[in-house]
Design an enzyme around this catalytic site. Structure first.
Site, PDB file in Angstrom:
ATOM      1  N   GLY A  56       0.867  -1.181   0.000  1.00  0.00           N
ATOM      2  CA  GLY A  56       0.000   0.000   0.000  1.00  0.00           C
ATOM      3  C   GLY A  56       0.899   1.226   0.000  1.00  0.00           C
ATOM      4  O   GLY A  56       1.850   1.306   0.794  1.00  0.00           O
ATOM      5  N   ASP A 228      -1.791   4.962  -6.222  1.00  0.00           N
ATOM      6  CA  ASP A 228      -0.340   4.860  -5.989  1.00  0.00           C
ATOM      7  C   ASP A 228       0.409   6.051  -6.566  1.00  0.00           C
ATOM      8  O   ASP A 228       1.530   6.352  -6.148  1.00  0.00           O
ATOM      9  CB  ASP A 228       0.194   3.564  -6.607  1.00  0.00           C
ATOM     10  CG  ASP A 228      -0.321   2.377  -5.830  1.00  0.00           C
ATOM     11  OD1 ASP A 228      -1.429   1.901  -6.126  1.00  0.00           O
ATOM     12  OD2 ASP A 228       0.364   1.962  -4.878  1.00  0.00           O
TER      13      ASP A 228
END
Ligand code: MRU
Length: 328
Positions: A56, A228
């Site tokens: 993550g 991201d």
């Protein structure tokens, strides 16, 4: 314990001052086991990022900052630590952003550990703000589809997409979540479902290829995902499958939101500059150690894709909701 307190129990990243140790929840073991992975060196942190003990975008960034701090505490070569950590995963920008912050601190004779702790604490506040700002888009009774894991486990706490969902729930909205299982690493099934279930937020998982069918049946009101990296034209890089989901949402007139901190924005690079991580083919070829395709068959295992701005309704940040398209 009130609803918000329960979330605080999920601490994916812990810094132990007494032992100069970074302690990570080992996400590879979830949901069956809640165990911890101690990091005593920057190499341990680099391994943890590469092997997806921690994953993550924000969580990777915070962990890498502590990796730099460990290198300084252990009197190791800082340039070397920087380069090792930088080369762990290529797509999420947060990694490079936090490493550069740590390098600046070091060059200005500030202890890297202070910068790492600051990055960590800032992220908690940012995630909270994203949740509080974003929850306004959620109506009582909504069913929200999410992809991969953009929750507490992917950040410091609360998450990004899941923070929006959490705060809607904390504010008493009656919501339901559908989590794409997210092949091949199953972050949706293993992590998102774990987090939400832990807090009592109603969640169902689906195979990735079920989303279109549910949308057609009118069972999805909104899609919210993390990011991201976001380019200045609002192209969003996120877990592979996000692009397909955005196309499906557009076709079915379902709002498609991205939730991410402002540090996810990349104002310098353009689409073709971004490296999309390709991971080991074994992630696709094997399930629980059993081969699922014949020997000799090739694999595409891209970990991320890019979604163009015309498919995105809005981006929820810690400052505001940026409207990109008025209509889904
Ligand atoms: O490969 P992963 O598990 O690191 O990918 C994670 C994602 O794509 C998340 O959705 C993204 O990092 C946003 S996390 C707040």
């Amino acid at each position: 314990m009130d609803k918000e307190e329960i979330n605080k129990e999920i601490k994916p990243i812990i810094w132990d001052d007494d032992n100069n140790q970074l302690i990570l929840i080992d996400q590879r073991a979830l949901p069956n086991e809640l165990k911890y992975f101690p990091c005593n060196t920057y190499e341990d942190v680099a391994f943890a990022i590469r092997d997806m003990v921690v994953r993550g975008a924000p969580a990777i960034g915070i962990s890498a900052a502590y990796g730099m701090a460990l290198a300084e505490i252990k009197n190791e070569d800082i340039e070397r630590a920087y380069n090792t950590l930088k080369n762990t995963r290529p797509t999420a920008i947060n990694l490079f952003w936090t490493l550069n912050r740590c390098m600046n601190a070091y060059n200005n004779n500030k202890p890297i550990i202070d910068e790492a702790k600051l990055i960590h604490m800032e992220d908690i506040e940012i995630c909270k703000k994203i949740g509080k700002i974003g929850e306004k888009i959620i109506e009582d009774g909504d069913t929200i589809l999410t992809h991969c894991n953009a929750g507490a486990l992917a950040t410091s706490s609360y998450g990004t997409a899941l923070s929006v969902i959490r705060f809607a729930y904390y504010n008493g909205k009656n919501i339901r979540v559908i989590a794409d299982e997210t092949r091949p690493r199953l972050q949706g099934a293993k992590l998102t479902a774990f987090e939400l279930n832990y807090e009592g937020i109603p969640v169902k998982i689906i195979t990735d290829n079920t989303a279109g069918f549910l949308m057609k049946k009118g069972l999805v009101d909104k899609v919210i995902v993390g990011a991201d990296r976001i380019l200045k034209d609002y192209t969003v890089f996120n877990k592979i499958g996000t692009y397909s989901l955005a196309i499906l949402a557009k076709y079915h007139n379902i709002p498609f939101y991205v939730a991410a901190p402002l540090s996810t924005f990349d104002f310098k690079n353009s689409l073709n500059d971004i490296e999309i991580e390709e991971r080991d083919e074994k992630e696709v070829l094997f399930i629980d150690g059993s081969r699922i395709a014949p020997e000799g068959v090739g694999v595409y295992n891209y970990a991320f894709d890019s979604t163009p701005p015309e498919l995105i309704t809005g981006i929820i940040t810690e400052k505001e909701i940026i409207t990109i398209n008025k209509k889904p």
